[in-house]
Design an enzyme around this catalytic site. Sequence first.
Site, PDB file in Angstrom:
ATOM      1  N   CYS A 192       0.862  -1.184   0.000  1.00 13.25           N
ATOM      2  CA  CYS A 192       0.000   0.000   0.000  1.00 13.25           C
ATOM      3  C   CYS A 192       0.900   1.238   0.000  1.00 13.25           C
ATOM      4  O   CYS A 192       0.665   2.208  -0.719  1.00 13.25           O
ATOM      5  CB  CYS A 192      -0.869   0.068   1.246  1.00 13.25           C
ATOM      6  SG  CYS A 192      -1.776  -1.418   1.680  1.00 13.25           S
ATOM      7  N   HIS A 196       0.807   4.630  -2.196  1.00 14.96           N
ATOM      8  CA  HIS A 196       0.128   5.727  -1.495  1.00 14.96           C
ATOM      9  C   HIS A 196       1.037   6.530  -0.568  1.00 14.96           C
ATOM     10  O   HIS A 196       0.567   7.439   0.102  1.00 14.96           O
ATOM     11  CB  HIS A 196      -1.093   5.190  -0.752  1.00 14.96           C
ATOM     12  CG  HIS A 196      -2.149   4.675  -1.685  1.00 14.96           C
ATOM     13  ND1 HIS A 196      -2.783   5.489  -2.609  1.00 14.96           N
ATOM     14  CD2 HIS A 196      -2.651   3.433  -1.883  1.00 14.96           C
ATOM     15  CE1 HIS A 196      -3.653   4.771  -3.303  1.00 14.96           C
ATOM     16  NE2 HIS A 196      -3.591   3.515  -2.897  1.00 14.96           N
ATOM     17  N   ARG A 235     -12.667  -1.013  -1.357  1.00 12.72           N
ATOM     18  CA  ARG A 235     -11.520  -0.398  -2.035  1.00 12.72           C
ATOM     19  C   ARG A 235     -10.218  -1.121  -1.665  1.00 12.72           C
ATOM     20  O   ARG A 235      -9.348  -1.323  -2.504  1.00 12.72           O
ATOM     21  CB  ARG A 235     -11.452   1.088  -1.648  1.00 12.72           C
ATOM     22  CG  ARG A 235     -10.355   1.861  -2.330  1.00 12.72           C
ATOM     23  CD  ARG A 235     -10.671   2.168  -3.773  1.00 12.72           C
ATOM     24  NE  ARG A 235      -9.574   1.770  -4.632  1.00 12.72           N
ATOM     25  CZ  ARG A 235      -9.341   2.247  -5.850  1.00 12.72           C
ATOM     26  NH1 ARG A 235     -10.149   3.148  -6.382  1.00 12.72           N
ATOM     27  NH2 ARG A 235      -8.343   1.829  -6.559  1.00 12.72           N
ATOM     28  N   CYS A 239      -7.638  -2.697  -4.313  1.00 15.64           N
ATOM     29  CA  CYS A 239      -6.212  -2.373  -4.410  1.00 15.64           C
ATOM     30  C   CYS A 239      -5.363  -3.627  -4.237  1.00 15.64           C
ATOM     31  O   CYS A 239      -4.326  -3.768  -4.874  1.00 15.64           O
ATOM     32  CB  CYS A 239      -5.837  -1.293  -3.403  1.00 15.64           C
ATOM     33  SG  CYS A 239      -6.215   0.361  -4.024  1.00 15.64           S
TER      34      CYS A 239
END
Lengths: 278, 119
Positions: A192, A196, A235, A239
């Site tokens: 992640c 991000h 979500r 992802c």
Amino acid sequence: MKGLTCLSAMLVGSLLISAPAIADPQSDSDDVRAFFQKRFSNITLEDYADGAYALNENARMQWEEIEEFPPYEDAVDEGMVLFETPFANGKSYASCFPNGGIGIKQDYPKYDIETQQVITVEFAINQCRTSNGETALPYGQGELAYVSAYMASTSRENLINVVIPDDDGALAAYEAGKKMFYERKGQLNLACATCHISIAGGQLRAEITSPALGHTTHFPAFRFGWDDIGTLQKRYAGCNKQVRAKPFALQSEEYRNLEYFHTFMANGLPLNGPGSRK
Amino acid sequence: MTRNKLQLLLLLVASLAMLTACIDSSLANESTTSKENEQALDIDTLIEQAEQALAEAGRLGFEWSVTSPLLEVAHATYKAGNHEQATALFNEVRLQSLLAIEQARYADENWQMLVPVID
């Protein structure tokens, strides 16, 4: 022999990484903020609630146009009706939440010391249903997402206030979520944090990857890709699939811990859900 | 570059080299065993190994999304009587799962590398 070299190299490696022995969520959050502040020095903390749209003027203008006729409005209306309709036993959602479920989203996820687990709004909605003799609803979209969207709408502009109580289990849950956020996963071997944090603000195919900070402010969100309102964990699963990692079950312990870490990071940001996203 | 950053960079490079070396060496072993598999291992043992490795990757939370669909294809191919192709597919399931297990081990030791460093 090679095994031995690997082993000793890893030993040295682990000595070099001086991991703090005690988790300190507040300093984690300070570090992430400082990192983003340095990278995107032209936006304010509040701007992070707008995700990728805080970073790109063009995308932002298109989005503001969409928000003039919010695509999530029907879902919120339907959520309100569902929220107010009594269960078969005469009770309702309001009976399960503090303040009758109105204006409380900023306090979630919560850690429940008694059952030693993280409680998200969606998890609590289903707990409420089953403890009142109703069936649990699917977590990703549909009725449960509408109820959650309505509850989010009553909490708009409230500042996120996730608390990590002084409890070993609570800290462990936060740490597990944090670890998951930074672990490389899937056939593409990405975390992640890769998309991000490390490359946030960069262009990935047609999209600008949003900063992790502020990710949780506007969920459930209407996504044109879903053609519906969906939950934050839907979500997460999306992802995970993008990097070809098998997603966890929605509201599994893993995802609830992740949401705990992810939302704590956004403490102090205003809620602005439901929102719309491409 | 500050000392902190340099340290992090060195660490990153070292760890990447390490990971590649370790995965390479384990894969080198894999490919000899997989050659052996194709000839010597009976397909039932291979299937068992593939499924065990996949289950372990799943237990660790690191299963790849592409692996279990591949396992289905492998079983269907086997059922249809194409044993050579099925063997290759089961072997791929096993290798993907071993990589996922290695990824879990690597993540366990190195996840902090992506935590932003402030100096």
